[in-house]
Design an enzyme around this catalytic site. Structure first.
Site, short mmCIF file in Angstrom:
data_model
loop_
_atom_site.label_atom_id
_atom_site.label_comp_id
_atom_site.label_asym_id
_atom_site.label_seq_id
_atom_site.Cartn_x
_atom_site.Cartn_y
_atom_site.Cartn_z
N ASP A 503 25.13 65.52 -92.68
CA ASP A 503 24.10 64.62 -93.22
C ASP A 503 24.11 64.60 -94.74
O ASP A 503 23.06 64.66 -95.39
CB ASP A 503 22.72 65.01 -92.70
N LYS A 505 24.13 63.13 -98.35
CA LYS A 505 23.65 61.94 -99.05
C LYS A 505 22.85 62.43 -100.25
O LYS A 505 22.44 63.60 -100.30
CB LYS A 505 22.78 61.07 -98.14
N ASN A 508 19.67 64.55 -99.88
CA ASN A 508 19.75 65.93 -99.41
C ASN A 508 20.39 66.86 -100.42
O ASN A 508 20.92 67.91 -100.07
CB ASN A 508 20.51 65.99 -98.08
N ASP A 521 18.25 70.61 -96.12
CA ASP A 521 18.06 69.94 -94.82
C ASP A 521 19.27 70.09 -93.90
O ASP A 521 20.23 69.31 -93.95
CB ASP A 521 17.75 68.45 -95.02
N THR A 540 23.41 59.48 -91.18
CA THR A 540 22.79 58.36 -91.90
C THR A 540 23.76 57.19 -91.86
O THR A 540 24.94 57.37 -92.19
CB THR A 540 22.50 58.79 -93.36
#
Length: 679
Positions: A503, A505, A508, A521, A540
């Site tokens: 995840d 991005k 984060n 996260d 995402t």
């Protein structure tokens, strides 16, 4: 163009002179001349506009076809958290018999759909067989805006109205596909669909679709693994190495009589026959002598992978043929042929790592914590909120005893259960407690009560990378290099422990007081044995790798794909594949066309293109040298990796940290809190 503008100017001058100068001619004559001049002027203006449009198009087309201006992303990326799926998915639906015309309609609808058209013939056949029929009366609601869906539909008969917030969007009719995003994951419906007339639909649920795609991918992978194990050249490779070869191979198709390899030419590719037959012939005294016929599962050209050889025979397609192929250059990137074992990155990881420090919060209890409140402004008296995510709120906490600050992640138990994320939540807690890495946020403690789970995290006072990126539009290259290098170190640590992140991005990534970047996260992180694949649909949309969308099974290679997307977004302000509609994002990802803005450096384009290769086995970081190849790429030529790991570099990100109100200076107010049991 200039001449036409001058003509228009003259027309205006004449109009002014005629309109404002005294004239003793007849009013009718003046009116006619005035009308003629107006018409001339309007016509000239239209011509000028068209010339300007053409000029603009010429300017755009003169740019390189892979260079574009990128609009900055303005909103936070949506998070996908699909329900967990069992390792073995069973198809529980029975086949529904369909007429030839019904089959033709369904196949045509699938083939014209931007997303479903990418399925292969076998998958389309299975979809056709398993679609079930549903009949509706006028006024019946198929989809309701805002609800979660798990089915897609193809219109067989009738018409349906699509509305959003009460506004008519379009009418669906025979052959239209809708709701297809729901067969990928449990998303909210963005519009309402109602039957306008009596309607007949073909329907498919998410679990059935995923079973079709996942089972086909697993079956194909097992089949290829079996084929490779019969190769004398590859017999000493283990399953992990064979899996990497499969990840690097490309599917290629040949028509009848196509020559696949030519006798006497230099060999550089290895082939496995997936479908069809291949004729093997050899030149004997000027004549092509038939040697044999190869069929599905057989392979040829393997010697070309490990030595310089000339082809000893000609292989020709006998009818349509599909092969899986890998060329020598890619094979050498994947497997070190000199000793046939994977690169061990452990020495690189151990080099220069800072000694671990014991945390003063080791015995910290929930009762020792108090929230930090806003001292002034519209939120005065409210707890300081550091962030709100898909699964909860993060608030600033402190202790009166140690005067330290922490970020408290508070997640509703009901929310976790309703979204079926218990496994993800427990794993996040497990790995964060075990992690000791300067590029990953620390978990100091975890607690629970009857309603919430609380995770007490390291407080990153430098702020969120996403917020900083939004403020400045796009990062200067040295800042992007530093941010990405911190992520590389975090990935190196996680992958060594067999943990995928999944995840990545800007949302984060957080900065500490020195400007060093840390991953936060871990809700989508997963432990995975090397050589194995997992089939969940998480992440995402803009950052999801092609193999996740295709349900082909994925592994650590998805993190390197997302690293390429992150690099692009940091430099351009927006990810390379974006749209307001997730279906369009996925289609763009599968198309794989990267278009770079003109200001992006050649080194940046190079690393992004290598990280975002469609085949996971060919991605930078996932070949034989592992993450070492990422560190050694020329885009990181200015990076001293040893000093970075030791925290001895002056972070260029420090200029992004503005001297806003200091949380430490806030008035600390005690608040009555419950005392949850240790989690």
């Amino acid at each position: 163009m200039q001449e036409r503008l001058q003509t228009a100017s003259a027309c205006l001058h004449r109009l002014d002179r005629h309109f404002f100068s005294p004239d003793h001619r007849q009013p009718a004559v003046m009116e006619k001349q005035l009308e003629d001049l107006k018409q001339q002027l309007e016509k000239q203006c239209l011509i000028n506009k068209e010339l300007q449009r053409q000029n603009k198009n010429l300017e755009l087309s003169s740019r390189s076809s892979n260079e574009i201006e990128v609009e900055f992303r303005k909103s936070r990326a949506a998070v996908i958290a699909s329900e967990p799926i069992p390792e073995t998915l069973q198809i529980t639906r029975t086949k529904v018999k369909k007429t030839v015309s019904e089959t033709g309609l369904i196949v045509k609808a699938i083939q014209k759909n931007d997303f479903l058209s990418r399925l292969d013939d076998e998958q389309i056949t299975m979809m056709v067989d398993l679609l079930v029929v549903s009949n509706l009366k006028p006024g019946d609601e198929v989809i309701k805006e805002g609800t979660e869906g798990d089915s897609m539909y193809i219109v067989a008969e009738g018409k349906l109205d699509v509305t959003q917030a009460g506004r008519n969007l379009r009418t669906l009719s025979i052959g239209d596909v809708f709701g297809e995003l729901a067969i990928l994951y449990n998303c909210k419906r963005t519009a309402t669909v109602k039957a306008k007339t009596a309607v007949r639909l073909w329907c498919m649920e998410r679990q059935t679709y995923r079973a079709i795609i996942t089972n086909k991918s697993k079956k194909k992978r097992e089949q290829l693994m079996g084929f490779l194990k019969t190769s004398p050249t590859l017999k000493d490779l283990n399953d992990v190495q064979l899996s990497k070869i499969i990840d690097s191979m490309e599917e290629v198709k040949y028509q009848d009589k196509d020559v696949i390899v030519q006798e006497g030419t230099e060999g550089n590719s290895f082939y496995i026959i997936l479908k069809g037959e291949v004729l093997v012939t050899k030149n004997v005294n000027g004549q092509q002598k038939h040697i044999r016929k190869m069929v599905k599962g057989e392979h040829f050209g393997e010697q070309a992978l490990i030595r310089e050889v000339l082809r000893t025979a000609t292989c020709t397609a006998d009818g349509p043929v599909t092969c899986f192929s890998i060329d020598k250059e890619v094979f050498e990137e994947t497997i070190p042929t000199e000793h046939l074992e994977l690169f061990d990155d452990s020495k690189v990881m151990q080099e220069g790592q800072a000694p671990q420090k014991s945390s003063p919060s080791a015995t910290l209890g929930f009762k020792d914590l108090v929230p930090v409140f806003y001292q002034e402004g519209r939120y005065q008296g409210d707890p300081v909120t550091l962030g709100i995510g898909g699964f909860g709120r993060v608030e600033l906490m402190t202790t009166l005893q140690h005067r330290k600050y922490y970020a408290m992640k508070k997640v509703s138990k009901n929310h976790i259960v309703s979204k079926r994320q218990e496994e993800h939540m427990l794993f996040e807690k497990k790995i964060l407690k075990a992690i000791q890495c300067d590029f990953i946020v620390r978990l100091h403690a975890a607690f629970k009560d009857t309603r919430y789970i609380y995770m007490l995290m390291e407080f990153c006072s430098g702020g969120e990378i996403w917020t900083k990126l939004k403020e400045v539009g796009r990062f200067e290259e040295p800042i992007a290099v530093f941010c990405t290098a911190c992520v590389v170190e975090a990935f190196a640590y996680l992958h060594k422990k067999n943990i995928m992140y999944r995840d990545l991005k800007p949302e984060n990534l957080m900065m500490d007081l020195k400007g060093y970047v840390k991953l936060i996260d871990f809700g989508f992180a997963k432990e995975l044995v090397r050589g194995e694949k997992t089939y969940s649909f998480v992440g995402t949309p803009e950052y999801i790798a092609p193999e996740i969308i295709k349900n082909q099974g994925h592994d650590f290679a998805v993190d390197f794909w997302s690293l390429g997307i992150l690099t692009f977004e940091l430099l351009a302000g927006s990810p390379p594949f974006s749209s307001t509609e997730p279906q369009r994002i996925y289609s763009k990802i599968l198309d794989g066309v990267l278009k770079y803005p003109p200001y992006m450096s050649e080194a940046a384009k190079s690393i992004i293109s290598k990280l975002c290769r469609p085949r996971p086995g060919q991605r930078l970081g996932n070949t034989k040298n592992g993450i070492k190849d990422v560190r050694h790429h020329r885009w990181f030529s200015s990076m001293n990796w040893h000093k970075l790991r030791m925290g001895q570099l002056d972070a260029p990100t420090i200029r992004l940290i503005r001297k806003a109100r200091n949380y430490v200076a806030f008035q600390l107010l005690k608040a009555p809190l419950c005392s949850p049991a240790a989690f």
